[in-house]
Design a protein around this motif. Structure first.
Motif, PDB file in Angstrom:
ATOM      1  N   LYS A 168       0.918  -1.096   0.224  1.00 39.71           N
ATOM      2  CA  LYS A 168       0.068  -0.096   0.133  1.00 39.71           C
ATOM      3  C   LYS A 168       0.769   1.296  -0.003  1.00 39.71           C
ATOM      4  O   LYS A 168       1.878   1.440   0.831  1.00 39.71           O
ATOM      5  N   ASN A 169       0.561   2.127  -0.727  1.00 38.22           N
ATOM      6  CA  ASN A 169       1.319   3.367  -1.214  1.00 38.22           C
ATOM      7  C   ASN A 169       0.638   4.322  -0.074  1.00 38.22           C
ATOM      8  O   ASN A 169      -0.560   4.668  -0.279  1.00 38.22           O
ATOM      9  N   ILE A 170       1.356   4.767   1.074  1.00 40.55           N
ATOM     10  CA  ILE A 170       0.558   5.464   2.123  1.00 40.55           C
ATOM     11  C   ILE A 170       0.485   7.002   1.811  1.00 40.55           C
ATOM     12  O   ILE A 170      -0.341   7.722   2.353  1.00 40.55           O
ATOM     13  N   THR A 171       1.259   7.341   0.777  1.00 41.86           N
ATOM     14  CA  THR A 171       1.323   8.787   0.080  1.00 41.86           C
ATOM     15  C   THR A 171       0.098   8.948  -0.967  1.00 41.86           C
ATOM     16  O   THR A 171      -0.750   9.983  -0.753  1.00 41.86           O
ATOM     17  N   GLN A 187      -2.653   4.399  -3.356  1.00 40.23           N
ATOM     18  CA  GLN A 187      -2.753   3.338  -4.273  1.00 40.23           C
ATOM     19  C   GLN A 187      -1.896   2.256  -3.961  1.00 40.23           C
ATOM     20  O   GLN A 187      -1.259   1.897  -2.885  1.00 40.23           O
ATOM     21  N   ARG A 188      -2.486   0.882  -4.522  1.00 42.83           N
ATOM     22  CA  ARG A 188      -1.614  -0.126  -4.292  1.00 42.83           C
ATOM     23  C   ARG A 188      -0.497  -0.484  -5.317  1.00 42.83           C
ATOM     24  O   ARG A 188      -1.007  -0.019  -6.659  1.00 42.83           O
ATOM     25  N   VAL A 189       0.504  -0.867  -4.929  1.00 41.02           N
ATOM     26  CA  VAL A 189       1.765  -1.140  -5.918  1.00 41.02           C
ATOM     27  C   VAL A 189       2.363  -2.432  -5.593  1.00 41.02           C
ATOM     28  O   VAL A 189       1.845  -3.289  -4.849  1.00 41.02           O
ATOM     29  N   ASN A 190       3.504  -2.912  -6.471  1.00 40.95           N
ATOM     30  CA  ASN A 190       4.114  -4.107  -6.584  1.00 40.95           C
ATOM     31  C   ASN A 190       3.017  -5.109  -6.965  1.00 40.95           C
ATOM     32  O   ASN A 190       3.095  -6.339  -6.256  1.00 40.95           O
ATOM     33  N   ASP A 191       2.348  -4.833  -8.058  1.00 45.23           N
ATOM     34  CA  ASP A 191       1.481  -5.782  -8.607  1.00 45.23           C
ATOM     35  C   ASP A 191       2.227  -6.708  -9.714  1.00 45.23           C
ATOM     36  O   ASP A 191       3.382  -6.153 -10.070  1.00 45.23           O
ATOM     37  N   ASN A 202       9.068  -3.994  -8.467  1.00 42.16           N
ATOM     38  CA  ASN A 202       9.709  -4.544  -7.187  1.00 42.16           C
ATOM     39  C   ASN A 202      10.297  -3.256  -6.529  1.00 42.16           C
ATOM     40  O   ASN A 202      11.367  -3.132  -6.289  1.00 42.16           O
ATOM     41  N   LEU A 203       9.007  -2.530  -5.915  1.00 41.03           N
ATOM     42  CA  LEU A 203       9.380  -1.188  -5.458  1.00 41.03           C
ATOM     43  C   LEU A 203       9.953  -1.494  -3.859  1.00 41.03           C
ATOM     44  O   LEU A 203       9.659  -2.478  -3.225  1.00 41.03           O
ATOM     45  N   LEU A 204      10.790  -0.670  -3.565  1.00 42.02           N
ATOM     46  CA  LEU A 204      11.241  -0.892  -2.050  1.00 42.02           C
ATOM     47  C   LEU A 204       9.927  -0.486  -1.144  1.00 42.02           C
ATOM     48  O   LEU A 204       9.295   0.282  -1.264  1.00 42.02           O
ATOM     49  N   LEU A 254       4.582   8.052 -15.183  1.00 41.72           N
ATOM     50  CA  LEU A 254       4.246   7.836 -13.956  1.00 41.72           C
ATOM     51  C   LEU A 254       4.934   6.558 -13.296  1.00 41.72           C
ATOM     52  O   LEU A 254       5.509   5.633 -14.047  1.00 41.72           O
ATOM     53  N   LEU A 255       4.767   6.183 -12.053  1.00 39.91           N
ATOM     54  CA  LEU A 255       5.262   5.120 -11.094  1.00 39.91           C
ATOM     55  C   LEU A 255       4.728   3.890 -11.917  1.00 39.91           C
ATOM     56  O   LEU A 255       3.809   3.561 -11.709  1.00 39.91           O
ATOM     57  N   GLY A 256       5.655   2.923 -12.500  1.00 43.03           N
ATOM     58  CA  GLY A 256       5.518   1.699 -12.847  1.00 43.03           C
ATOM     59  C   GLY A 256       6.462   1.114 -13.874  1.00 43.03           C
ATOM     60  O   GLY A 256       7.538   1.979 -14.225  1.00 43.03           O
ATOM     61  N   ASN A 257       6.367   0.060 -14.142  1.00 37.71           N
ATOM     62  CA  ASN A 257       7.274  -0.673 -15.089  1.00 37.71           C
ATOM     63  C   ASN A 257       6.626  -1.455 -16.099  1.00 37.71           C
ATOM     64  O   ASN A 257       5.767  -2.318 -15.599  1.00 37.71           O
TER      65      ASN A 257
END
Length: 841
Positions: A220-223, A226-230, A263-265, A310-313
Motif C-alpha cells: 500500500k502506498n501511504i502517500t 494506491q496499491r503497488v508491486n503488482d 519490485n518497489l522498495l 508515472l510510477l510503474g514498469n
C-alpha cells in the motif's frame, strides 16, 4: 544481414506451410518429453549438449523439471526456480518486477542497462535472450526447464560463465486437445491460462496458447493511497510445426508478451505510522500509472516522452523462433535455428521511496513522500536482437564418434533514453543526468564438440568454441546546455568520455574512453565419462567460459562512464549420477572448483551529497568451490520425496602487485584497503564521510575484503508429494510441500550494513546514530538465513480430466532479502495463496 536472414526465414516458413505434407510416424510430437518409468522415477530427456539425451546421461551439473513437475510444485515463473536448484539465488531486480537476476555459484549481475550482460544466460527454445529486462518468464505452456550449473561457453556461447536457464516450450501435438485454467488469489489476483492443439494434417499442427493475470499489488502506498508491486500482464503464443517430408521437419512460433510489474522498495511498517506493521508499505509520492501530461516530472528539464511517465514498469516483448531440421545423411541432422526479439520497456521507479537515502548519519530516513520520489530513474528503452545458428549433429565410424558442430551469429541494437533525478525538498529536484545511449553488439562464433566412445563404458569429450564480438557505443546528452551549439566538457557525449587524473602521474594525459571494444576468445571443454553400469555414470570435466565487457552506463559524469573488461572462468567438475533399487532412488552429486578472472562487480554507494554513485569494475578475481547433491526417492507408487543441497565457499582474490591506480585513475583494491585502514587508525568512523575508502567497492567498512554477494554457504530444498487414490473412480488427492533454506548472505558488493546503535565517537569524527558493525539490522547488505515453505493441494478428477487446487507461496510469511541498492534492503514478497480450476480436453 539481419533483415536478409529474417526475410529468408519467413520465406522458408511460408514455403513449408505450402509444401505437401507427408503422413509419417515422426510428427509434431518429436520434441523430447519425460519418459515414464514403470514404478520408478520419471526420466527427463534434455538438450543440455544440444542433442536429445536422458538427464542421467549428461556429464553436466543440471537440474531438469518437466512441465508436470513445475505444475505440481506450484512454479509459475522462472523467478521461483531459485528455491529448488542447488547454489542458485534468484531475485527480481531492484524496482523492476519483470527482470530476474540469477546468481549461480556466485556469478550473476543485477544490472538491466544494455551495456551489461548477465552471466547466467536465459534461453527460450534455443534462442538466447540478451536482455534480462523481461526474463521473468511466465511458465504457462512449458515442456521443461533445464538449469545448467557452471559455464556453458562451448555449446551455449558467450555470457554463460555462471550457467544457463533453458526454457523449452511445448510444441503442437498431432491430436486435438488442450486445457483451460482460471484462478483467484490473495491481493485480488486473477489468472487465466489456456492452450489448444489443432492438427491440420497427419503431420502438421498448430498450437495457440495464452495467459492473462491481474492483481492489486501487495504493498500500500501511504502517500498516494494506491496499491503497488503488482504483477499484471498477458501473452499469446502461436506455435506451428510438423514434418515436411520424410527427412525435413520444422517448428516455429510467435509470442507477444506484455508485462507490468514492479519490485518497489517496501517496508513491513509504515513510515508515517511505525506502529502500523500489518502489511507492506510504500511511501513514494509518485502516482502509479503509465503516462500523464500532469506527471510530476513534466515540469523538469527532461527531454522525450519519459517526462510524462508515472510510477510503474511496462515491457512489451515479441519473440519469433524458427527451427528447420533436415536429415542430411544417416545419423546426421542439420538444424537452422533463427530467432528475433523486439522489446520495449518504459518505467519510472523511485529507489529511495520518496525520501532521502539511508546512511550512518541518517539510518532510518523519516517519511517525506516527495512527489517526484527520492532517487528516481526514468527509462524509455527499445531493444532489438536477431540470431542465426547452423547446427550439425550426428555420429559416424559405426558409433565411435558422436559430434555436434555449428556456427552462430548475433546482432543486437539498443536505444535507451533515461534520466536520473534526486529530490532534496518538496520544491527542489535535481536532474543528475538526461541522456540517450545507443549501443550495438555483433558476435560471430563457431563451435564443435566431439565424443569418442572408446568402449561401451568409456567416453572422452573435447569441445571448442571461438567467439569474435564487437561492441560499439554512443551517448548523447539531452540537456539544453549541451544542445545550444556549444558542447561543454561536462556534457555526457561520446567524445567527452574520459577517465580521471592518475594521482601518481598527474601530468600524464587523461585516458579517453573507447567507444568500441572487441573480444576474441577460445572457450574449450574437456570431459571424461565412465558408465559403471546402465545406472551409474562417473564424470569429470574442465570448461572455460567468458562474459563480455562493457561500459558503466549508469554514470552521471563523463569521468565515471568507464569501460570494464571481459570476465573469464575456468570450472572443474567431478561427479556421479546414479539410480538405485530399480530406479526408486536417484542420487546425483557434483563437486566443483571455479576460478574467475576479472570478475565484473557492479557497485553503488551514497555520495557525500546523498545522491547515488554507480561504479562497475573488474575489481578482483574470485575462487569458488563446493558441492551439489540432488536426491529423489519414490519408496511407493505415488509418493515422491526429494532433497537438493548446495554448498559453496567463495572468496575474492586480490592482485597485490597491481599498480596503485589504473589508466583511468581508479585506485586498486589493495590501495583502497590500505587507505581505509589508515582512516580507521586515524580515528575516523568507518564508512563515514571522512573515510570514503571504507564500505565502497569490495572493501568492507572495517577495512577487510568483502565476501562475494549472493553466495550463501548452504542452500537446501526438500519436498514431497503424494498421489492418494480416492476410491475406484480414478479420482485422486495430491498434497505437496517444498521447504527451502539458505544460510546468511551479503547482497551488496561492499557488504555495507547499517545497524542500530551509535557509532564509535572520536575527537575527529562522529558520532553517528548508526554503525556498520552490529546491532539490529536497519538497512543494507546483510541478509540473515531464511526458510521458505510452499505448499499445494490438488484434487484430480477421473483420468485427470479436471483439477481443483489451492496453493500458498511463502506460506509462513517469512521476511528476507535477496537484493539491496544504495544501503536499502529489498525484502521478498509476502505470503500469497491461489485457488485454481483446470480442465483438460
Amino acid at each position: 544481414m539481419k533483415h536478409l536472414l529474417l526475410s529468408a526465414s519467413s520465406v522458408l516458413a511460408l514455403g513449408v506451410i505450402a509444401t505437401p505434407l507427408h503422413a509419417q510416424t515422426t510428427d509434431a510430437d518429436t520434441q523430447p518429453v519425460a519418459e515414464e518409468s514403470q514404478g520408478g522415477i520419471d526420466d527427463i530427456v534434455v538438450t543440455a549438449q544440444r542433442r536429445s539425451e536422458s538427464v542421467q546421461d549428461v556429464p553436466i551439473a543440471i537440474s531438469a523439471f518437466s512441465g508436470d513437475q513445475l505444475q505440481k510444485q506450484g512454479v509459475a515463473s522462472t523467478l521461483e526456480l531459485g528455491r529448488f536448484v542447488p547454489n542458485l539465488v534468484s531475485m527480481n531486480n531492484t524496482g523492476i518486477g519483470t527482470a530476474n537476476a540469477f546468481y549461480l555459484r556466485g556469478l550473476g549481475n543485477t544490472e538491466t542497462i544494455a551495456t551489461f550482460d548477465p552471466p547466467v544466460g536465459t534461453y527460450v527454445d534455443d534462442i538466447y535472450l540478451s536482455r534480462q529486462n523481461s526474463n521473468n518468464i511466465n511458465l504457462f505452456d512449458v515442456e521443461r526447464v533445464e538449469v545448467m550449473r557452471g559455464p556453458q561457453g562451448t555449446l551455449f556461447g558467450r555470457n554463460t560463465t555462471g550457467g544457463a536457464v533453458n526454457v523449452i516450450l511445448k510444441q503442437p501435438k498431432s491430436q486435438f486437445g488442450g486445457y483451460a485454467e482460471i484462478g483467484y488469489g490473495r491481493f485480488n489476483k486473477k489468472v487465466a491460462r489456456a492452450s489448444v492443439d489443432v492438427p491440420l494434417s497427419d503431420s502438421f499442427a498448430i498450437k495457440l496458447s495464452g495467459y492473462w493475470q491481474d492483481d492489486d499489488g501487495y504493498a500500500k502506498n501511504i502517500t498516494t493511497g494506491q496499491r503497488v508491486n503488482d504483477d499484471d500482464g498477458w501473452g499469446v503464443r502461436l506455435g506451428l510445426g510438423g514434418e515436411m517430408s520424410p527427412s525435413v521437419r520444422w517448428h516455429g512460433s510467435y509470442a507477444h508478451i506484455v508485462a507490468n510489474g514492479e519490485n518497489l522498495l517496501n517496508s513491513q511498517c509504515s513510515r508515517a505510522d511505525p506502529d502500523d506493521c500489518k502489511g507492506r508499505f510504500v511511501s513514494t509520492g509518485i502516482p502509479s500509472g503509465k503516462t500523464s501530461a500532469t506527471s510530476p516530472f513534466a515540469t523538469l528539464p527532461i527531454s522525450g516522452r519519459k517526462k510524462t511517465f508515472l510510477l510503474g514498469n511496462y515491457t512489451t516483448t515479441d519473440l519469433v523462433t524458427s527451427n528447420f531440421e533436415v536429415e542430411v545423411a544417416d545419423k546426421m541432422t542439420l538444424n537452422l535455428i533463427t530467432g528475433y526479439i523486439s522489446q520495449d520497456q518504459q518505467y519510472a521507479l523511485d529507489f529511495y521511496d520518496g525520501t532521502s537515502g539511508p546512511g550512518l548519519a541518517n539510518p532510518s530516513p523519516p517519511y517525506k513522500g516527495y512527489a517526484r520520489g527520492g532517487f528516481s530513474i526514468l527509462t524509455d528503452g527499445q531493444h532489438e536482437q536477431f540470431s542465426q545458428e547452423i547446427k550439425l549433429n550426428g555420429s559416424f565410424a559405426d558409433g565411435l564418434i558422436d559430434f555436434v558442430a555449428g556456427a552462430f551469429y548475433l546482432v543486437e541494437e539498443n536505444r535507451t533514453d533515461f534520466a536520473d533525478t534526486f529530490t532534496l525538498s518538496p520544491t527542489t529536484t535535481l536532474v543528475l543526468a538526461d541522456r540517450i545511449l545507443r549501443n550495438k553488439t555483433e558476435a560471430l562464433a563457431g563451435y564443435a564438440q566431439i565424443d569418442v566412445n572408446v568402449t561401451d563404458s568409456l567416453k572422452l569429450t573435447g569441445g571448442i568454441r571461438y567467439t569474435y564480438e564487437t561492441k560499439t557505443l554512443a551517448v548523447h546528452d539531452n540537456r539544453a546546455s549541451c544542445n545550444d551549439g556549444f558542447t561543454e566538457a561536462t556534457c555526457l557525449e561520446t567524445g567527452n568520455l574520459v577517465g580521471n587524473i592518475v594521482p601518481t602521474n598527474p601530468t600524464a594525459p587523461v585516458a579517453r574512453v573507447p567507444n568500441k571494444i572487441s573480444a576474441k576468445l577460445w572457450t574449450p571443454r574437456f570431459a571424461i565419462n565412465y558408465d559403471v553400469n546402465r545406472d551409474i555414470l562417473l564424470f569429470a570435466s574442465a570448461t572455460r567460459g567468458f562474459k563480455s565487457g562493457g561500459w558503466n552506463a549508469r554514470a552521471t559524469s563523463v569521468n565515471a562512464f568507464l569501460p570494464f573488461g571481459p570476465e573469464k572462468v575456468w570450472s572443474y567438475e567431478a561427479g556421479i549420477k546414479s539410480d538405485w533399487f530399480d530406479r526408486r532412488f536417484r542420487a546425483n552429486l557434483t563437486f566443483f572448483y571455479t576460478e574467475v578472472s576479472d570478475l565484473q562487480t557492479p557497485s553503488a554507494l551514497v555520495s557525500p551529497t546523498g545522491s547515488v554513485t554507480f561504479i562497475t569494475r573488474n575489481f578482483a578475481d574470485m575462487r569458488n568451490k563446493g558441492a551439489e547433491a540432488e536426491f529423489t526417492l519414490v519408496p511407493v507408487e505415488g509418493l515422491n520425496l526429494y532433497a537438493n543441497i548446495g554448498y559453496q565457499d567463495a572468496k575474492y582474490k586480490i592482485d597485490r602487485d597491481a599498480p596503485e591506480y589504473d589508466e583511468y585513475g581508479i585506485q586498486a583494491v589493495w590501495a583502497q584497503q590500505i587507505a581505509c585502514q589508515n582512516a580507521i587508525a586515524a580515528g575516523y568512523v568507518p564508512a563515514g564521510p571522512k573515510a570514503p575508502a571504507c564500505g565502497a567497492g569490495i572493501v568492507r567498512p572495517d577495512g577487510s575484503i568483502a565476501h562475494p554477494t549472493r553466495t550463501p554457504t548452504w542452500t537446501i530444498a526438500t519436498g514431497a508429494s503424494y498421489e492418494l487414490p480416492l476410491g475406484t473412480n480414478g479420482m485422486s488427492l495430491v498434497p505437496s510441500v517444498n521447504v527451502s533454506y539458505r544460510t546468511h548472505q551479503e547482497t551488496a558488493a561492499a557488504n555495507f550494513t547499517i545497524y542500530s546503535g551509535q557509532s564509535s565517537s572520536s575527537e575527529v569524527d562522529g558520532p553517528y546514530p548508526g554503525n556498520a558493525f552490529g546491532g539490529e539490522i536497519l538497512n543494507g547488505s546483510y541478509s540473515p538465513s531464511a526458510v521458505f515453505v510452499n505448499a499445494n493441494l490438488a484434487l484430480n478428477g477421473a483420468d485427470k480430466k479436471w483439477q481443483l487446487s489451492v496453493a500458498c507461496t511463502n506460506c509462513f510469511n517469512e521476511t528476507a532479502a535477496n537484493t539491496s541498492l544504495v544501503n536499502t534492503r529489498y525484502i521478498d514478497a509476502p505470503m500469497t495463496w491461489m485457488a485454481r480450476a483446470r480442465y483438460n480436453f
